[in-house]
Design a protein around this motif. Structure first.
Motif, PDB file in Angstrom:
ATOM      1  N   TYR A   1       2.022   8.593  -4.048  1.00 36.12           N
ATOM      2  CA  TYR A   1       2.036   7.143  -4.176  1.00 36.12           C
ATOM      3  C   TYR A   1       3.249   6.728  -5.006  1.00 36.12           C
ATOM      4  O   TYR A   1       3.506   7.283  -6.068  1.00 36.12           O
ATOM      5  CB  TYR A   1       0.750   6.646  -4.844  1.00 36.12           C
ATOM      6  CG  TYR A   1      -0.494   7.068  -4.113  1.00 36.12           C
ATOM      7  CD1 TYR A   1      -0.983   6.332  -3.032  1.00 36.12           C
ATOM      8  CD2 TYR A   1      -1.183   8.224  -4.486  1.00 36.12           C
ATOM      9  CE1 TYR A   1      -2.125   6.726  -2.352  1.00 36.12           C
ATOM     10  CE2 TYR A   1      -2.321   8.630  -3.812  1.00 36.12           C
ATOM     11  CZ  TYR A   1      -2.787   7.886  -2.746  1.00 36.12           C
ATOM     12  OH  TYR A   1      -3.912   8.292  -2.070  1.00 36.12           O
TER      13      TYR A   1
ATOM     14  N   THR B   1      -6.425   8.254  -8.551  1.00 39.44           N
ATOM     15  CA  THR B   1      -5.332   9.191  -8.256  1.00 39.44           C
ATOM     16  C   THR B   1      -5.237  10.245  -9.339  1.00 39.44           C
ATOM     17  O   THR B   1      -5.808  10.116 -10.428  1.00 39.44           O
ATOM     18  CB  THR B   1      -3.964   8.475  -8.168  1.00 39.44           C
ATOM     19  OG1 THR B   1      -3.668   7.871  -9.437  1.00 39.44           O
ATOM     20  CG2 THR B   1      -3.947   7.433  -7.064  1.00 39.44           C
TER      21      THR B   1
ATOM     22  N   LEU C   1      -2.829   0.141  -3.713  1.00 35.35           N
ATOM     23  CA  LEU C   1      -2.484   1.442  -3.146  1.00 35.35           C
ATOM     24  C   LEU C   1      -3.504   1.933  -2.138  1.00 35.35           C
ATOM     25  O   LEU C   1      -3.204   2.827  -1.329  1.00 35.35           O
ATOM     26  CB  LEU C   1      -2.348   2.488  -4.263  1.00 35.35           C
ATOM     27  CG  LEU C   1      -1.202   2.304  -5.259  1.00 35.35           C
ATOM     28  CD1 LEU C   1      -1.300   3.346  -6.366  1.00 35.35           C
ATOM     29  CD2 LEU C   1       0.154   2.382  -4.577  1.00 35.35           C
TER      30      LEU C   1
ATOM     31  N   THR D   1      -6.524   3.108  -3.288  1.00 30.73           N
ATOM     32  CA  THR D   1      -7.169   4.229  -3.977  1.00 30.73           C
ATOM     33  C   THR D   1      -8.340   3.760  -4.855  1.00 30.73           C
ATOM     34  O   THR D   1      -8.703   4.433  -5.814  1.00 30.73           O
ATOM     35  CB  THR D   1      -6.140   4.981  -4.848  1.00 30.73           C
ATOM     36  OG1 THR D   1      -5.508   4.044  -5.749  1.00 30.73           O
ATOM     37  CG2 THR D   1      -5.075   5.627  -3.991  1.00 30.73           C
TER      38      THR D   1
ATOM     39  N   GLU E   1       0.836  -1.193   0.000  1.00 32.99           N
ATOM     40  CA  GLU E   1       0.000   0.000   0.000  1.00 32.99           C
ATOM     41  C   GLU E   1       0.876   1.249   0.000  1.00 32.99           C
ATOM     42  O   GLU E   1       1.988   1.249   0.529  1.00 32.99           O
ATOM     43  CB  GLU E   1      -0.901  -0.004   1.235  1.00 32.99           C
ATOM     44  CG  GLU E   1      -2.001   1.045   1.199  1.00 32.99           C
ATOM     45  CD  GLU E   1      -3.005   0.897   2.321  1.00 32.99           C
ATOM     46  OE1 GLU E   1      -3.964   1.680   2.355  1.00 32.99           O
ATOM     47  OE2 GLU E   1      -2.823  -0.002   3.170  1.00 32.99           O
ATOM     48  N   ILE E   2       0.383   2.300  -0.609  1.00 32.03           N
ATOM     49  CA  ILE E   2       1.016   3.616  -0.724  1.00 32.03           C
ATOM     50  C   ILE E   2       2.242   3.599  -1.642  1.00 32.03           C
ATOM     51  O   ILE E   2       2.313   4.351  -2.611  1.00 32.03           O
ATOM     52  CB  ILE E   2       1.425   4.210   0.654  1.00 32.03           C
ATOM     53  CG1 ILE E   2       0.189   4.290   1.560  1.00 32.03           C
ATOM     54  CG2 ILE E   2       2.042   5.595   0.458  1.00 32.03           C
ATOM     55  CD1 ILE E   2      -0.911   5.181   1.070  1.00 32.03           C
TER      56      ILE E   2
ATOM     57  N   THR F   1       2.223   4.486 -10.573  1.00 33.36           N
ATOM     58  CA  THR F   1       3.176   4.976  -9.578  1.00 33.36           C
ATOM     59  C   THR F   1       4.484   5.475 -10.172  1.00 33.36           C
ATOM     60  O   THR F   1       5.219   6.220  -9.525  1.00 33.36           O
ATOM     61  CB  THR F   1       3.525   3.866  -8.572  1.00 33.36           C
ATOM     62  OG1 THR F   1       4.197   2.805  -9.266  1.00 33.36           O
ATOM     63  CG2 THR F   1       2.270   3.338  -7.894  1.00 33.36           C
TER      64      THR F   1
END
Length: 387
Positions: free
Chosen positions: A301, A357, A350, A352, A124-125, A154
């Motif tokens: 991210y 995003t 992520l 999201t 995640e992230i 990303t």
């Protein structure tokens, strides 16, 4: 005056030589249908296409054991490889980074060919891919690994060397989606490990839309099932598509004007140098990240201490990505891509999935001054949340 930061979708700004190459091909009246005659019109096209094949091989340092096949885009290329190489009952390993151009063909094979599928997860992230999990998923039925070289969400770049080691160790077919990296990140097929490298022409190669291809091992022609069959210009009485590359995968008339435009785009890339382009995109990305990373309500991210391509994704917490995108365009003249970017598993990883995003993606034509305008815009919009 508007600013274009949606280059991961397509590079809107192209070198003028690309447009001139397409225009002159159509205007000259000298380019016929390649491999459809022995007259100069046909031969002009045939020789041009052959020269661009070699140009692409040089760009990725592909040895003589590889052939270049032209397609309409990376989606066509990936479909050709996945549906042409993966056999019924096979087991395939792919990743959560993948675009739907990989996922949907694989899901189709699962539904129709009894193919089984494992998907390597990401954090995640950061979107960090758990490459170490690949070996744990390999079974006696595993035949293929399919990976995205650079994430279109990303900007993370996969460790291809580690993937190649696994593919070699277990004698697996390795298919790579190079849509986001071809032309902006150094790529080498010199060691002959990657079986098929799929690319598109209209992004960081600065070619026209409707161009793309595959750089693949010639030995694959023995087992490939063509996605499309039709005219090849030579073996008209054969009831099957000729089992030789490149005609095995190039049924029908080729986009000669587009291929000449693609050639001009590659000339532009070579004139700057892929390494130089990559450095420029990293400078833009790093400058952008540095300018917004400490802003209130901004969530970035991706992995920013690792290899990257020219893509940065973020959210302003509390505002839907589509709303922010509209504000960026209407109030600041900045074009970006909101939403899910045809990569649903990446957004699930992520965290999201609900709002997508904001994706900023840069090209060699973008400048630090343009990035400063974007930093200011994000800063102002993030402050509105606090108010």
């Amino acid at each position: 005056m508007s600013i274009y930061f949606d280059n991961a979708a397509t590079t809107a700004k192209k070198p003028k030589e690309v447009a001139e190459a397409v225009y002159q091909t159509l205007l000259s009246g000298e380019y016929g249908n390649p491999a459809r005659g022995s007259h100069d019109y046909s031969l002009n096209s045939f020789r041009t296409v052959a020269a661009v094949r070699e140009q692409i091989k040089e760009l990725v340092s592909a040895p003589a054991t590889y052939e270049v096949v032209f397609t309409n885009n990376a989606s066509t290329s990936l479909n050709m490889m996945l549906k042409g190489l993966i056999k019924p009952n096979a087991h395939v390993i792919t990743t959560s980074w993948e675009h739907n151009a990989v996922l949907r063909p694989l899901y189709q094979l699962v539904a129709t060919q009894n193919v089984t599928l494992d998907i390597i997860e990401s954090d995640e992230i950061t979107g960090h891919l758990r490459v170490s999990d690949i070996e744990d998923k390999i079974t006696d039925e595993t035949t293929t690994i399919v990976v995205d070289h650079g994430s279109n969400v990303t900007g993370n770049i996969i460790d291809l060397e580690e993937i190649k080691e696994i593919a070699q160790k277990y004698k697996l077919t390795l298919i790579v989606d190079g849509s986001q990296t071809m032309g902006q990140y150094p790529i080498s097929l010199a060691d002959g490990v990657i079986d098929a490298f799929c690319f598109t022409g209209h992004k960081s190669l600065y070619g026209p839309t409707g161009t793309g291809g595959i750089c693949l091992k010639r030995e694959l022609e023995k087992e490939l099932v063509p996605l499309l069959t039709g005219g090849d210009g030579m073996q008209s009485f054969s009831k099957t598509q000729p089992q030789e590359l490149p005609v095995l995968l190039e049924a029908g008339t080729m986009n000669v004007a587009g291929i000449r435009g693609l050639s001009a785009g590659i000339d532009y890339v070579n004139s700057l140098g892929v390494a130089s382009i990559h450095e420029h995109l990293l400078n833009l990305s790093n400058h952008f990240v540095s300018g917004i990373k400490d802003l209130s309500n901004v969530q970035l991210y991706g992995q920013f201490n690792a290899k990257r391509c020219g893509v940065v994704s973020l959210n302003i917490i509390g505002i839907d990505s589509a709303t922010v995108s509209d504000c960026l365009w209407e109030d600041y003249g900045i074009a970006i891509r909101p939403g899910y970017h045809c990569a649903p598993l990446m957004h699930e990883a992520l965290g999201t999935k609900e709002h997508g995003t904001l994706r900023f993606s840069f090209s060699s034509f973008n400048t630090l001054e343009e990035v400063d305008i974007a930093i200011n815009a994000i800063s102002e919009l993030s402050k509105e949340v606090d108010e």
